[in-house]
Design a protein around this motif. Structure first.
Motif, PDB file in Angstrom:
ATOM      1  N   LYS A  58     -13.000   3.129   1.356  1.00 24.22           N
ATOM      2  CA  LYS A  58     -12.707   2.132   0.178  1.00 24.22           C
ATOM      3  C   LYS A  58     -12.959   2.695  -0.844  1.00 24.22           C
ATOM      4  O   LYS A  58     -12.110   2.436  -2.034  1.00 24.22           O
ATOM      5  CB  LYS A  58     -13.747   1.013   0.419  1.00 24.22           C
ATOM      6  CG  LYS A  58     -13.188   0.100   1.666  1.00 24.22           C
ATOM      7  CD  LYS A  58     -13.902  -1.166   1.708  1.00 24.22           C
ATOM      8  CE  LYS A  58     -13.267  -2.172   2.894  1.00 24.22           C
ATOM      9  NZ  LYS A  58     -14.079  -3.431   2.873  1.00 24.22           N
ATOM     10  N   ALA A 103      -6.735  -6.045   2.965  1.00 23.98           N
ATOM     11  CA  ALA A 103      -7.591  -5.812   4.357  1.00 23.98           C
ATOM     12  C   ALA A 103      -7.450  -4.572   4.940  1.00 23.98           C
ATOM     13  O   ALA A 103      -8.535  -3.933   5.629  1.00 23.98           O
ATOM     14  CB  ALA A 103      -6.768  -6.841   5.427  1.00 23.98           C
ATOM     15  N   LEU A 104      -6.525  -3.583   4.228  1.00 22.67           N
ATOM     16  CA  LEU A 104      -6.265  -2.264   4.703  1.00 22.67           C
ATOM     17  C   LEU A 104      -6.858  -1.319   3.916  1.00 22.67           C
ATOM     18  O   LEU A 104      -6.524  -0.215   4.087  1.00 22.67           O
ATOM     19  CB  LEU A 104      -4.791  -1.959   5.125  1.00 22.67           C
ATOM     20  CG  LEU A 104      -4.244  -2.486   6.434  1.00 22.67           C
ATOM     21  CD1 LEU A 104      -2.638  -2.329   6.276  1.00 22.67           C
ATOM     22  CD2 LEU A 104      -4.791  -1.559   7.637  1.00 22.67           C
ATOM     23  N   ASP A 143      -8.706   1.566   5.088  1.00 29.07           N
ATOM     24  CA  ASP A 143      -7.760   2.701   5.873  1.00 29.07           C
ATOM     25  C   ASP A 143      -6.709   3.270   5.250  1.00 29.07           C
ATOM     26  O   ASP A 143      -6.235   4.290   5.397  1.00 29.07           O
ATOM     27  CB  ASP A 143      -7.272   2.058   7.088  1.00 29.07           C
ATOM     28  CG  ASP A 143      -7.487   2.706   8.641  1.00 29.07           C
ATOM     29  OD1 ASP A 143      -8.501   2.897   8.590  1.00 29.07           O
ATOM     30  OD2 ASP A 143      -6.474   2.531   9.255  1.00 29.07           O
ATOM     31  N   LYS A 191      -7.302  -4.545   9.926  1.00 26.09           N
ATOM     32  CA  LYS A 191      -7.901  -3.768   9.129  1.00 26.09           C
ATOM     33  C   LYS A 191      -7.734  -2.401   9.115  1.00 26.09           C
ATOM     34  O   LYS A 191      -8.128  -1.428   8.430  1.00 26.09           O
ATOM     35  CB  LYS A 191      -9.412  -3.842   9.380  1.00 26.09           C
ATOM     36  CG  LYS A 191      -9.943  -5.525   9.679  1.00 26.09           C
ATOM     37  CD  LYS A 191      -9.828  -6.022   8.020  1.00 26.09           C
ATOM     38  CE  LYS A 191     -10.636  -7.588   7.939  1.00 26.09           C
ATOM     39  NZ  LYS A 191     -10.183  -8.128   8.824  1.00 26.09           N
ATOM     40  N   THR A 192      -7.041  -2.014  10.393  1.00 24.08           N
ATOM     41  CA  THR A 192      -6.635  -0.313  10.345  1.00 24.08           C
ATOM     42  C   THR A 192      -5.321  -0.278  11.079  1.00 24.08           C
ATOM     43  O   THR A 192      -4.571  -1.202  11.489  1.00 24.08           O
ATOM     44  CB  THR A 192      -7.681   0.055  11.517  1.00 24.08           C
ATOM     45  OG1 THR A 192      -7.427  -0.339  12.761  1.00 24.08           O
ATOM     46  CG2 THR A 192      -8.901  -0.102  11.218  1.00 24.08           C
ATOM     47  N   LYS A 209      -8.356 -13.910   8.123  1.00 17.05           N
ATOM     48  CA  LYS A 209      -9.186 -12.869   8.893  1.00 17.05           C
ATOM     49  C   LYS A 209      -8.507 -12.361  10.035  1.00 17.05           C
ATOM     50  O   LYS A 209      -9.072 -11.349  10.611  1.00 17.05           O
ATOM     51  CB  LYS A 209     -10.480 -13.845   9.370  1.00 17.05           C
ATOM     52  CG  LYS A 209     -11.331 -14.174   8.353  1.00 17.05           C
ATOM     53  CD  LYS A 209     -12.576 -15.084   9.244  1.00 17.05           C
ATOM     54  CE  LYS A 209     -13.735 -15.661   7.982  1.00 17.05           C
ATOM     55  NZ  LYS A 209     -14.708 -16.393   8.830  1.00 17.05           N
TER      56      LYS A 209
END
Length: 454
Positions: free
Chosen positions: A241, A338-339, A342, A127-128, A123
């Motif tokens: 996504k 995770a990305l 983005d 993410k960006t 976690k």
């Protein structure tokens, strides 16, 4: 024989540090490495090389290059270092074209979760691109704020592929931190090599380019453009996504219709370029997702070990500080996943901001790259709102040559104010490997290094 013995001693000194007991660098300071906990449970690994040519001159500041790998999730400490621009290749033999000749080098495994960098909880993965930039800025604060010698030398952020998105967001983050007095660093500029700045422009470049090369027919172009239009709509709607999934579908379609064109060198079939990946048979993430599969290339591994074995073997032993449960990998699946929200987001505005702030921005592209084709790069550059763009576009280009040999054109370049562009001929996605002479000379010019390239 004498040369062979010298190289052997060089490699042994590299592996064993001449008998020094070291946990975070060589005793003479020529190399330093370590971890920075950029956030709780998020640990970033870095490796710094001091150039043997380093000149301490207040009138000619010595440059430092921060190399950012693509992927996202490709290891700069492994790939950029041992496969592209570092002092040694995967056989631990000296690289004649190393960028260490004209600058100090700083490699990082970015974002956390990549290579030797690790997270204690998945976690904690970013993410960006902006989150990645914050982590990198934290790393720079840790390294530069405590070292006056580094503070006196300009830092140039040089990126490849998806690393270009990290570079522009980091450039802005670092600029703001410097202005606020939080980061003691001189930002020399940002260089974007075959960079994934505008995914939309690249996916629209693929079909017409491949048609002109006879790798796609009209049926293939129609199919590709249909998916590209869907991607455009998804990006406009903020459905990033979904756009990533459509991108994967588009690449699978192009691979099938072109009989497996190589996304890193459009003149070849997939797997024929020593630095190209072997694409996956499924419709899952293909080219950029498996960015680092080229590291097992026979051309660069020779009779030695592949990069994965090297990094998890003698390099791990050399570094001594890698946790036992951290295994080096060339491409991190958890980072890419995770990305994925983005991945298809453009970063043209960030380039505009850097230019408006007066930061030097260099763009370079390999002629035969497909994934980040020059056609797509030129398309997003023409979308810039920078006030100098019209003057830049109106300039003629200057030819590039390798050394004193003026018989073969190796590329072209042009500059206006703080925007610079290099077209590198006969190079694919990995310019420093395909055209090492031009790449090294280009970097010397970008950094204004006091040392000649050749």
């Amino acid at each position: 024989m004498e040369k062979f013995c010298f190289l052997l001693l060089f490699a042994l000194a590299f592996l064993f540090n001449g008998g020094f007991s070291v946990t975070d660098g060589t005793e003479d300071g020529s190399e330093l490495w370590g971890y920075v906990e950029v956030r709780p449970k998020a640990h970033m690994f870095w490796w710094y090389y001091k150039s043997p040519n380093r000149v301490e001159d207040p009138f000619k500041p010595w440059p430092i290059i921060l190399w950012l790998q693509g992927g996202p999730g490709g290891s700069g400490v492994g790939i950029g270092n041992f496969q592209e621009v570092g002092p040694l290749d995967t056989n631990l033999m000296p690289r004649n074209s190393t960028w260490l000749r004209v600058a100090d080098l700083l490699f990082v495994d970015n974002p956390v979760g990549t290579g030797f960098s690790y997270v204690e909880d998945e976690k904690a993965c970013v993410k960006t691109d902006e989150e990645a930039a914050i982590d990198l800025t934290t790393l720079l604060k840790e390294l530069f704020n405590k070292n006056e010698n580094l503070q006196n030398n300009p830092l140039y952020i040089v990126a490849e592929s998806y690393g270009g998105k990290f570079a522009v967001t980091l450039g802005l983050s670092a600029f703001q931190a410097i202005a606020a007095g939080e980061l003691k660093l001189k930002l020399g500029g940002v260089a974007l090599g075959d960079s994934w700045i505008s995914p939309e422009d690249f996916v629209f470049a693929w079909a017409p380019l491949l048609k002109d090369l006879s790798r796609l027919d009209n049926n293939g172009v129609e199919k590709a453009n249909s998916i590209a239009q869907l991607i455009k709509q998804q990006i406009e709607n903020g459905q990033y996504k979904d756009a990533t999934s459509s991108w994967s579908e588009l690449e699978s379609m192009i691979i099938a219709s072109s009989n497996r064109v190589d996304f890193y060198n459009f003149l070849l079939d997939a797997g024929r370029d020593p630095l190209a990946i072997k694409t996956m048979e499924s419709s899952a993430m293909i080219a950029v997702h498996k960015y680092s599969k080229y590291l097992s290339s026979n051309k660069f591994s020779g009779d030695g070990v592949d990069l994965g074995s090297l990094m998890n073997g003698v390099i791990r032993k050399k570094l001594k500080i890698i946790p036992n449960d951290v295994k080096w990998g060339g491409q991190s699946e958890i980072v890419f996943s995770a990305l994925d929200g983005d991945f298809m987001k453009p970063r043209i505005n960030e380039v505009d901001e850097l230019l408006a702030k007066g930061v030097n921005v260099t763009i370079y592209n390999g002629q035969v790259d497909l994934i980040c084709a020059t056609k797509g790069t030129q398309a997003w550059v023409e979308k810039l709102k920078w006030e100098g763009l019209k003057s830049f576009l109106g300039l003629d280009r200057t030819p590039l040559y390798c050394g004193d040999d003026k018989t073969i054109t190796r590329g072209f370049t042009k500059s206006y104010r703080n925007l610079h562009f290099y077209w590198v001929l006969e190079a694919g996605h990995f310019v420093p490997v395909d055209q090492p002479c031009i790449a090294l000379d280009m970097v010397r010019g970008i950094t204004q290094s006091p040392i000649s390239s050749y």
